[in-house]
Design an enzyme around this catalytic site. Structure first.
Site, short mmCIF file in Angstrom:
data_model
loop_
_atom_site.label_atom_id
_atom_site.label_comp_id
_atom_site.label_asym_id
_atom_site.label_seq_id
_atom_site.Cartn_x
_atom_site.Cartn_y
_atom_site.Cartn_z
N VAL A 1 48.73 35.93 36.21
CA VAL A 1 49.02 34.56 35.78
C VAL A 1 48.88 34.43 34.27
O VAL A 1 49.70 33.78 33.60
CB VAL A 1 48.10 33.57 36.51
CG1 VAL A 1 48.24 32.17 35.92
CG2 VAL A 1 48.43 33.53 37.99
N MET B 1 43.10 40.36 40.95
CA MET B 1 44.03 40.63 39.86
C MET B 1 45.01 39.49 39.61
O MET B 1 45.82 39.56 38.69
CB MET B 1 44.83 41.90 40.18
CG MET B 1 44.00 43.16 40.23
SD MET B 1 43.23 43.55 38.65
CE MET B 1 44.67 43.76 37.61
N ARG B 2 44.94 38.42 40.42
CA ARG B 2 45.90 37.34 40.24
C ARG B 2 45.74 36.69 38.87
O ARG B 2 46.71 36.28 38.24
CB ARG B 2 45.76 36.31 41.36
CG ARG B 2 46.81 35.21 41.27
CD ARG B 2 46.76 34.26 42.45
NE ARG B 2 47.33 34.86 43.65
CZ ARG B 2 46.65 35.11 44.75
NH1 ARG B 2 45.37 34.81 44.82
NH2 ARG B 2 47.23 35.67 45.79
N ALA B 3 44.51 36.59 38.39
CA ALA B 3 44.28 35.96 37.10
C ALA B 3 44.98 36.73 35.98
O ALA B 3 45.54 36.13 35.05
CB ALA B 3 42.79 35.86 36.82
N ASP C 1 42.40 29.55 43.65
CA ASP C 1 42.96 30.74 43.00
C ASP C 1 44.47 30.83 43.15
O ASP C 1 45.14 31.49 42.36
CB ASP C 1 42.31 31.99 43.61
CG ASP C 1 42.70 33.25 42.88
OD1 ASP C 1 42.52 33.30 41.65
OD2 ASP C 1 43.20 34.19 43.53
#
Length: 702
Positions: free
Chosen positions: A279, A274-276, A193
């Site tokens: 990104v 929430m990183r997706a 991730d």
């Protein structure tokens, strides 16, 4: 310095090149993880990228590449006076798999720090990679603590070195690129991730593309400079486009509709965290800038999802990464397209005009623009085995004859080969560990002396000092202060006084599975449960960073279905296709395990093994060995026990009447026996203690 292979000469690999270029345009995307088989131009493309990055201005003499206009106020070489900078090419720094922590983050001269009170700091690879590229080949083989340091620096943009009260901090902003072959093991999901984008590459099956790969590679090796000069114009064009996209990036507008599409896509694919979303937003913005636009469109969001989400959807190591494009289109089409229509002229593809083939080392996952689809042909399905037949007294498929009056599941009967059955749902198992204190590779299974963990003592350093034991050092120096002429408050410390801290952590082991695939295991419900249990243990081995191997035995012998490897999903795939049938050559399986462990002990003597035998304990065939099957199996088991091998027997016998043969085998091996039901975490209390107790008892008896 040798001439690198030109980036624009890479044949095909459009997704790989696009992902790398997007990170060159916007390093905030978070780097690229390239997954693929060997020989697919992964390393070649990454190494070629550095030539396309614009030059960087640095403060003259600064070892940490500070920018003249905005130097790092905490730079160890600072403070820097205002003045003109020096231009140099962007660096590409490679992190070797076997690098130490000090080589990565830098090292303090502990002796000078104690004796002179100065911060003598030697920069590491993170400092060298600042404002450039940090490339990790075979990132899946990198030790966990190095990966944690690496990804923390990538996330924070700084590296911190804390050693015995001495602190050093310096900027470390770089483009992180990792390559890996999934056959050699996977990264943990939480580490996957942390990479912004992931690209899957595979070798082309189109002969014309492969011919072009070979032609270009041979031409490059014959005359690297001449070959590079033929692609110089294309390289300059791509370099100029990267510079223009960087300048345009702050002006790109990410509209509300695009943000809703991004959020709906991440929610629709059930991506954790929430990183997706972040990104995807950065990637879509970089895509628009790369295309020369100031607004983000639906096709940008779609491409960003294909690059940023596949590796974030994996729930366990046995899930293949990927994205359902039909589902993606349905999600994106659920929003009104109030953004401008695409330009009538298509944007040029990254990578030069001759973008119609494979990578220089033989790989390309996309078809050529003019050559039609280029999908690798799927392997033909496994040949189905013969379905179980009613017992008619006919001989079994095994060469040894069976008694006609024997039941199909009796020890005396051979059974026809059964088609592979699916594994039952995996479950959480208790930890099986090797007793004692090892010194193997870092992992999460058994106790070991490691570079990281709790401090348990001290010793004189062997070679360079890395982990100072301050109290032990002071204690060693204190008795000599008068003789050394101490006349102040400072402690007089010499090199002989320094003590290295010894630490205890966890190691990964070699878990060798020995699975009975004979006719007595052929009942579909039983074999499904057996496969589910082994799959559960494989999942546990993945989480604990073990190497695994798989041996099966049936008929007249044993087979090494999977040599010891870090690729747990490869073991799961072999297990899924495992057929059953024939007699039970238990002794052959145990001897095969002995041979495999002997070879692995020579290859990696520090990695301790754990043998997991999955069987009902029946021994009905001597195979090619000759003699009494039960006597041979008992003798083979006792030979393994005499070598101090830690083992566990998973008893697969079912039914109201049980012979207890698996328990007898476990006694010969010097380890515990546990039933399939007892293997579950909630019903396996005390198994670890049983393993240790049985192993200690076996060693005392030997």
């Amino acid at each position: 310095m040798s001439t690198p292979y030109p980036f624009t000469a890479v044949v095909g690999q459009s997704d790989l090149r696009l992902a790398l270029l997007l990170n060159a345009v916007s390093p905030a995307v978070g780097g690229v993880l390239v997954r693929g088989e060997k020989g697919t131009a992964k390393s070649t493309a990454v190494r070629a990228l550095s030539a396309l990055l614009p030059q960087v201005d640095v403060v003259p003499g600064c070892r940490f590449s500070c920018a003249p206009g905005a130097p790092d106020p905490a730079c160890p070489d600072g403070p820097h006076e205002p003045g003109p900078g020096t231009a140099r090419p962007a660096r590409m720094v490679e992190l070797p798999v076997g690098a130490s922590e000090d080589r990565l983050v830098g090292a303090l001269d502990i002796e000078r720090a104690l004796a002179e009170g100065v911060k003598a700091f030697e920069p590491g690879l993170l400092a060298d990679a600042h404002r450039g590229i940090l490339y990790v080949d075979e990132v899946n083989l990198l030790h966990d603590h190095l990966i944690d340091l690496l990804l923390d620096a990538a996330a924070m943009g700084a590296s911190y070195v804390e050693r015995e009260g001495v602190s050093v901090r310096h900027a470390a902003r770089f483009l992180l690129v990792g390559t890996m072959n999934p056959e050699e093991g996977e990264l943990r999901p939480q580490l996957l991730d942390r990479f912004g984008l992931t690209v899957e590459v595979a070798a082309s099956r189109e002969p014309a593309q492969r011919v072009e790969v070979v032609r270009r590679r041979l031409a490059y090796e014959d005359d690297p400079a001449g070959f590079a000069s033929r692609w110089a114009d294309d390289e300059r064009e791509i370099r100029a486009r990267v510079v223009a996209a960087r300048a345009l990036l702050p002006k790109v507008v990410l509209g509300d509709t695009s943000l809703l599409r991004i959020a709906a896509t991440c929610a629709g694919f059930e991506v954790d965290g929430m990183r997706a979303d972040i990104v995807m937003a950065r990637t879509a913005t970089a895509l628009a800038a790369w295309a020369g636009r100031t607004e983000v469109r639906k096709e940008d969001v779609r491409q960003a999802a294909l690059l940023a989400l596949p590796h974030r959807r994996r729930r366990n190591p046995f899930d293949a990464p990927g994205l359902d494009e039909d589902q993606l289109d349905r999600i994106l089409d659920g929003f009104p397209d109030d953004e401008p229509e695409p330009d009538p002229e298509p944007e040029p593809e990254p990578g030069g005009p001759d973008d119609n083939g494979d990578g220089p080392d033989g790989g390309g996952q996309r078809p050529p623009q003019d050559g039609g689809p280029d999908q690798p042909s799927e392997a033909p399905p496994a040949e189905p085995g013969q379905e179980p037949r009613p017992d008619t007294g006919s001989p079994a498929q095994d060469p040894e004859p069976a008694r006609a009056d024997a039941p199909a599941d009796s020890p005396a009967a051979g059974a026809p080969e059964q088609a592979p059955v699916r594994a039952a749902e995996p479950f959480r198992t208790k930890v099986l560990s090797v007793p004692g204190l090892g010194e193997g590779a870092a992992g999460r299974r058994s106790r070991a002396r490691t570079a990281h963990g709790r401090t348990t003592g001290s010793q004189r350093p062997r070679g360079q000092l890395t982990k100072l034991h301050l109290a032990a050092t002071v204690q060693a120096a204190a008795p000599h202060q008068k003789a050394r002429g101490r006349n102040g408050r400072g402690l007089v410390v010499r090199k002989d006084d320094l003590r290295q801290a010894t630490r205890e952590g966890r190691e990964g082991n070699l878990v060798l599975f020995l699975v009975d695939a004979s006719g007595s295991m052929a009942a579909r419900q039983r074999m499904s449960a057996v496969k589910g249990a082994v799959l559960s243990l494989l999942l546990d081995a993945y989480q604990r960073r073990d190497k695994v191997g798989l041996i099966t035995f049936r008929g007249r012998g044993a087979e090494l279905a999977l040599p010891p490897t870090s690729s747990v999903d490869a073991a799961a795939a072999r297990l899924e296709q495992l057929p059953t049938g024939g007699r039970t050559p238990l002794a052959a399986g145990l001897l095969k395990a002995h041979e495999v462990l002997r070879i692995e002990r020579l290859r990696d003597p520090s990695r301790r093994p754990l043998l997991v035998v999955v069987t009902d304990g029946r021994a009905t065939s001597a195979g090619e060995l000759g003699g009494d099957p039960r006597e041979l199996s008992g003798r083979s088991a006792r030979m393994l026990a005499a070598q101090g091998l830690t083992s566990v027997v998973v008893d697969c016998e079912t039914g109201p009447v049980r012979l207890g043969l698996a328990g007898a085998l476990a006694a010969d091996l010097g380890g515990p026996a546990v039933t399939l039901d007892g293997l579950r975490a909630d019903s396996l209390a005390g198994l670890v203690n049983n393993v240790r107790t049985a192993s200690d008892t076996s060693r005392r008896a030997a």
